[in-house]
Design a protein around this motif. Structure first.
Motif, PDB file in Angstrom:
ATOM      1  N   GLY A 157       0.827  -1.206   0.000  1.00  0.00           N
ATOM      2  CA  GLY A 157       0.000   0.000   0.000  1.00  0.00           C
ATOM      3  C   GLY A 157       0.856   1.248   0.000  1.00  0.00           C
ATOM      4  N   ALA A 158       0.209   2.394  -0.160  1.00  0.00           N
ATOM      5  CA  ALA A 158       0.916   3.677  -0.179  1.00  0.00           C
ATOM      6  C   ALA A 158       1.359   4.044   1.235  1.00  0.00           C
ATOM      7  CB  ALA A 158       0.008   4.764  -0.737  1.00  0.00           C
ATOM      8  N   THR A 159       2.464   4.780   1.327  1.00  0.00           N
ATOM      9  CA  THR A 159       2.978   5.245   2.613  1.00  0.00           C
ATOM     10  C   THR A 159       2.544   6.689   2.854  1.00  0.00           C
ATOM     11  OG1 THR A 159       5.025   6.085   1.654  1.00  0.00           O
ATOM     12  CG2 THR A 159       5.004   3.773   2.357  1.00  0.00           C
ATOM     13  N   PRO A 160       2.629   7.166   4.108  1.00  0.00           N
ATOM     14  CA  PRO A 160       2.317   8.579   4.365  1.00  0.00           C
ATOM     15  C   PRO A 160       3.126   9.540   3.498  1.00  0.00           C
ATOM     16  CG  PRO A 160       2.410   7.374   6.436  1.00  0.00           C
ATOM     17  CD  PRO A 160       2.844   6.415   5.369  1.00  0.00           C
ATOM     18  N   LEU A 161       4.405   9.241   3.279  1.00  0.00           N
ATOM     19  CA  LEU A 161       5.218  10.132   2.453  1.00  0.00           C
ATOM     20  C   LEU A 161       4.712  10.181   1.013  1.00  0.00           C
ATOM     21  CD1 LEU A 161       8.900   9.459   3.615  1.00  0.00           C
ATOM     22  CD2 LEU A 161       7.426  11.399   4.156  1.00  0.00           C
ATOM     23  N   ALA A 162       4.214   9.054   0.508  1.00  0.00           N
ATOM     24  CA  ALA A 162       3.668   9.036  -0.856  1.00  0.00           C
ATOM     25  C   ALA A 162       2.417   9.905  -0.945  1.00  0.00           C
ATOM     26  CB  ALA A 162       3.366   7.604  -1.280  1.00  0.00           C
ATOM     27  N   ILE A 163       1.573   9.859   0.089  1.00  0.00           N
ATOM     28  CA  ILE A 163       0.383  10.704   0.113  1.00  0.00           C
ATOM     29  C   ILE A 163       0.770  12.173   0.176  1.00  0.00           C
ATOM     30  CG2 ILE A 163      -1.686  11.283   1.424  1.00  0.00           C
ATOM     31  CD1 ILE A 163      -1.855   8.620  -0.024  1.00  0.00           C
ATOM     32  N   MET A 164       1.762  12.499   0.995  1.00  0.00           N
ATOM     33  CA  MET A 164       2.233  13.886   1.082  1.00  0.00           C
ATOM     34  C   MET A 164       2.745  14.366  -0.267  1.00  0.00           C
ATOM     35  SD  MET A 164       4.303  13.859   4.706  1.00  0.00           S
ATOM     36  CE  MET A 164       3.566  13.201   6.211  1.00  0.00           C
ATOM     37  N   LYS A 165       3.475  13.505  -0.950  1.00  0.00           N
ATOM     38  CA  LYS A 165       4.017  13.862  -2.265  1.00  0.00           C
ATOM     39  C   LYS A 165       2.891  14.113  -3.269  1.00  0.00           C
ATOM     40  CE  LYS A 165       8.067  13.841  -4.542  1.00  0.00           C
ATOM     41  NZ  LYS A 165       9.301  14.485  -4.069  1.00  0.00           N
ATOM     42  N   VAL A 284      21.665  20.867  10.410  1.00  0.00           N
ATOM     43  CA  VAL A 284      20.773  21.820   9.747  1.00  0.00           C
ATOM     44  C   VAL A 284      20.745  21.575   8.243  1.00  0.00           C
ATOM     45  CG1 VAL A 284      20.493  24.261   9.142  1.00  0.00           C
ATOM     46  CG2 VAL A 284      20.943  23.603  11.519  1.00  0.00           C
ATOM     47  N   MET A 285      21.909  21.335   7.650  1.00  0.00           N
ATOM     48  CA  MET A 285      21.959  21.101   6.206  1.00  0.00           C
ATOM     49  C   MET A 285      21.270  19.790   5.827  1.00  0.00           C
ATOM     50  SD  MET A 285      23.185  23.780   4.990  1.00  0.00           S
ATOM     51  CE  MET A 285      23.168  23.155   3.300  1.00  0.00           C
ATOM     52  N   ILE A 286      21.421  18.756   6.646  1.00  0.00           N
ATOM     53  CA  ILE A 286      20.710  17.497   6.375  1.00  0.00           C
ATOM     54  C   ILE A 286      19.203  17.727   6.423  1.00  0.00           C
ATOM     55  CG2 ILE A 286      20.174  15.207   7.323  1.00  0.00           C
ATOM     56  CD1 ILE A 286      23.093  14.952   8.123  1.00  0.00           C
ATOM     57  N   GLY A 287      18.740  18.482   7.423  1.00  0.00           N
ATOM     58  CA  GLY A 287      17.314  18.765   7.526  1.00  0.00           C
ATOM     59  C   GLY A 287      16.788  19.517   6.324  1.00  0.00           C
ATOM     60  N   LEU A 288      17.513  20.546   5.890  1.00  0.00           N
ATOM     61  CA  LEU A 288      17.085  21.316   4.718  1.00  0.00           C
ATOM     62  C   LEU A 288      17.042  20.446   3.463  1.00  0.00           C
ATOM     63  CD1 LEU A 288      19.079  24.641   5.261  1.00  0.00           C
ATOM     64  CD2 LEU A 288      16.606  24.315   5.488  1.00  0.00           C
ATOM     65  N   LEU A 289      18.100  19.678   3.243  1.00  0.00           N
ATOM     66  CA  LEU A 289      18.150  18.826   2.053  1.00  0.00           C
ATOM     67  C   LEU A 289      17.042  17.769   2.076  1.00  0.00           C
ATOM     68  CD1 LEU A 289      22.015  18.289   1.721  1.00  0.00           C
ATOM     69  CD2 LEU A 289      20.532  19.476   0.089  1.00  0.00           C
ATOM     70  N   THR A 290      16.744  17.231   3.254  1.00  0.00           N
ATOM     71  CA  THR A 290      15.700  16.222   3.358  1.00  0.00           C
ATOM     72  C   THR A 290      14.352  16.777   2.920  1.00  0.00           C
ATOM     73  OG1 THR A 290      16.838  15.081   5.170  1.00  0.00           O
ATOM     74  CG2 THR A 290      14.483  14.678   4.942  1.00  0.00           C
ATOM     75  N   VAL A 291      13.993  17.955   3.409  1.00  0.00           N
ATOM     76  CA  VAL A 291      12.713  18.564   3.035  1.00  0.00           C
ATOM     77  C   VAL A 291      12.694  18.909   1.549  1.00  0.00           C
ATOM     78  CG1 VAL A 291      11.164  20.513   3.424  1.00  0.00           C
ATOM     79  CG2 VAL A 291      12.338  19.447   5.361  1.00  0.00           C
ATOM     80  N   ILE A 292      13.798  19.436   1.042  1.00  0.00           N
ATOM     81  CA  ILE A 292      13.864  19.794  -0.381  1.00  0.00           C
ATOM     82  C   ILE A 292      13.663  18.566  -1.261  1.00  0.00           C
ATOM     83  CG2 ILE A 292      15.429  20.587  -2.204  1.00  0.00           C
ATOM     84  CD1 ILE A 292      16.620  22.520  -0.096  1.00  0.00           C
ATOM     85  N   ILE A 293      14.351  17.469  -0.942  1.00  0.00           N
ATOM     86  CA  ILE A 293      14.221  16.254  -1.755  1.00  0.00           C
ATOM     87  C   ILE A 293      12.834  15.653  -1.601  1.00  0.00           C
ATOM     88  CG2 ILE A 293      15.091  13.903  -2.099  1.00  0.00           C
ATOM     89  CD1 ILE A 293      17.839  14.953  -1.149  1.00  0.00           C
ATOM     90  N   ARG A 294      12.321  15.628  -0.358  1.00  0.00           N
ATOM     91  CA  ARG A 294      10.984  15.069  -0.147  1.00  0.00           C
ATOM     92  C   ARG A 294       9.921  15.826  -0.931  1.00  0.00           C
ATOM     93  NH1 ARG A 294       9.766  13.569   6.210  1.00  0.00           N
ATOM     94  NH2 ARG A 294      10.996  11.652   6.336  1.00  0.00           N
ATOM     95  N   ASP A 295       9.980  17.156  -0.908  1.00  0.00           N
ATOM     96  CA  ASP A 295       8.905  17.956  -1.482  1.00  0.00           C
ATOM     97  C   ASP A 295       9.060  18.226  -2.970  1.00  0.00           C
ATOM     98  OD1 ASP A 295       7.855  18.026   1.024  1.00  0.00           O
ATOM     99  OD2 ASP A 295       8.367  20.104   1.459  1.00  0.00           O
ATOM    100  N   GLY A 297      11.863  16.683  -5.027  1.00  0.00           N
ATOM    101  CA  GLY A 297      12.656  15.689  -5.742  1.00  0.00           C
ATOM    102  C   GLY A 297      11.806  14.571  -6.315  1.00  0.00           C
ATOM    103  N   SER A 298      12.471  13.590  -6.921  1.00  0.00           N
ATOM    104  CA  SER A 298      11.756  12.484  -7.553  1.00  0.00           C
ATOM    105  C   SER A 298      11.305  11.432  -6.544  1.00  0.00           C
ATOM    106  CB  SER A 298      12.653  11.810  -8.605  1.00  0.00           C
ATOM    107  OG  SER A 298      13.017  12.723  -9.609  1.00  0.00           O
ATOM    108  N   TYR A 299      12.014  11.327  -5.414  1.00  0.00           N
ATOM    109  CA  TYR A 299      11.696  10.309  -4.416  1.00  0.00           C
ATOM    110  C   TYR A 299      10.899  10.922  -3.267  1.00  0.00           C
ATOM    111  CZ  TYR A 299      15.087   7.193  -6.658  1.00  0.00           C
ATOM    112  OH  TYR A 299      15.760   6.406  -7.551  1.00  0.00           O
ATOM    113  N   PRO A 300       9.926  10.179  -2.721  1.00  0.00           N
ATOM    114  CA  PRO A 300       9.181  10.688  -1.561  1.00  0.00           C
ATOM    115  C   PRO A 300      10.073  10.901  -0.335  1.00  0.00           C
ATOM    116  CG  PRO A 300       8.027   8.839  -2.573  1.00  0.00           C
ATOM    117  CD  PRO A 300       9.387   8.893  -3.202  1.00  0.00           C
ATOM    118  N   GLU A 301      11.111  10.072  -0.181  1.00  0.00           N
ATOM    119  CA  GLU A 301      12.015  10.162   0.967  1.00  0.00           C
ATOM    120  C   GLU A 301      13.360  10.735   0.542  1.00  0.00           C
ATOM    121  OE1 GLU A 301      12.935  10.832   3.886  1.00  0.00           O
ATOM    122  OE2 GLU A 301      12.060   9.071   4.866  1.00  0.00           O
TER     123      GLU A 301
END
Length: 333
Positions: A157-165, A284-295, A297-301
């Motif tokens: 099934g779909a994950t929460p991150l997939a729904i957010m994407k 801080v940089m990991i946090g910023l990059l994570t949100v940028i890629i999640r929102d 990027g091509s991958y939900p995570e």
């Protein structure tokens, strides 16, 4: 006969050893591991045991037959790599793919650089990202919880991150109504028809218990995990305030592999900065990059990619933010 070299005082003494810290990390992972066994049963056991066994075997074999030195598998580092790699995989992943991931993690991510203490990138994430790029369909197929005896044939099934994407791409904030509540994400209670992601993403509370244990035993400090989580929370909160199609920041923090990565992988001694100020910048940089890629990027995570990118910047951070030498007087220009 070798010379005994004694340096000037002061001297610092401690009880830390590689074995103590590695086995401490294993203990801290147990709550999340047990929760994954509870939700996924046979699939979780097969994936985790295969990953650990393969990582231990490859480290032993490469040390003994390629590097021609005494294997050091007893220090626990190969077990930690195997556990973290397994907990970054879905519970229905075929064993042969798990073994390939272990070979890349240990052979490429660790031993090719000289072994423990020499690797520039987190070995478990090297293996995980290799599999994600090489086997995207298998690595993004998320079984539904509760199928305790199912393995390869588990329903997904779909994950929460997939729904957010999907909500971000469509601009439809109503899609977020399908998400489990923050309380359910904390306890690991997935909504009907939802996958929960990798094995280590099941229960946020179990990961936080592991975090508390690591802090209590002083195996890690708070700087990297807290800076990552606060950055993701604040950045996601600003996006949510600007556009309701972006998920609630608490749901963002509790979803996906954010907690697993922030607590257990970004804090890797070898691949993270040495100073507390450097660790805060790194987090801080990991946090910023994570949100940028999640929102966007091509991958939900985006957690794995963010950590690996910042692993590459760690030497520069160590050069830029250096601790002052004992007795050093700043030079005025």
């Amino acid at each position: 006969m070798g010379k005994l070299i004694v340096s000037l005082s002061p001297h610092a003494h401690g009880t830390d050893t590689i074995e103590r810290n590695m086995y401490g990390v294993i203990i801290a992972l147990l709550p999340a591991l047990l929760v994954s066994f509870y939700y996924f049963g046979l699939g979780s056991v097969v994936v985790c045991l295969s990953s650990v066994a393969a990582c231990v075997f490859f480290e032993w074999a490469i040390s003994k037959y390629l590097l021609k030195r005494q294997p050091s598998v007893a220090d626990g580092s190969a077990i930690v790599t195997g556990l973290l790699l397994g907990m970054n995989m879905p519970s229905n992943l075929p064993v042969w793919i798990v073994i390939i991931g272990a070979l890349v993690a240990i052979g490429v991510g660790k031993m090719s650089f000289g072994g423990l203490g020499c690797n520039p990138f987190n070995p478990a994430l090297v293996g995980r990202c290799f599999l994600l790029v090489s086997f995207p369909a298998q690595m993004t197929s998320w079984p539904l919880p509760g199928q305790l005896t199912s393995y390869v044939d588990a329903q997904t099934g779909a994950t929460p991150l997939a729904i957010m994407k999907s909500a971000i791409k469509s601009g439809d904030a109503s899609l977020l109504d399908k998400l489990p509540s923050s309380f359910d994400l904390l306890l690991g209670r997935a909504a009907d028809g939802f996958g929960v992601g990798s094995l280590g993403e099941v229960c946020a509370l179990a990961l936080l218990l592991g975090f508390a244990f690591l802090l209590w035993k002083k195996i890690i400090t708070w700087h990297i995990p807290v800076s990552i989580l606060l950055t993701v929370f604040i950045f996601s909160g600003l996006l949510h305030a600007a556009n309701p199609a972006y998920a609630n920041p608490l749901q963002v923090v509790l979803s996906g592999g954010l907690l697993l990565g922030a607590i257990f992988m970004a804090t890797d001694y070898v691949t993270s900065p040495m100073t507390h100020r450097g660790q805060l910048l790194y987090g801080v940089m990991i946090g910023l990059l994570t949100v940028i890629i999640r929102d966007w990027g091509s991958y939900p995570e985006g957690m794995s990619f963010a950590i690996l990118i910042m692993n590459g910047f760690t030497p520069l951070i160590n050069i830029y933010i250096r601790p002052k030498r004992f007795g050093e007087v700043p030079v005025k220009h």
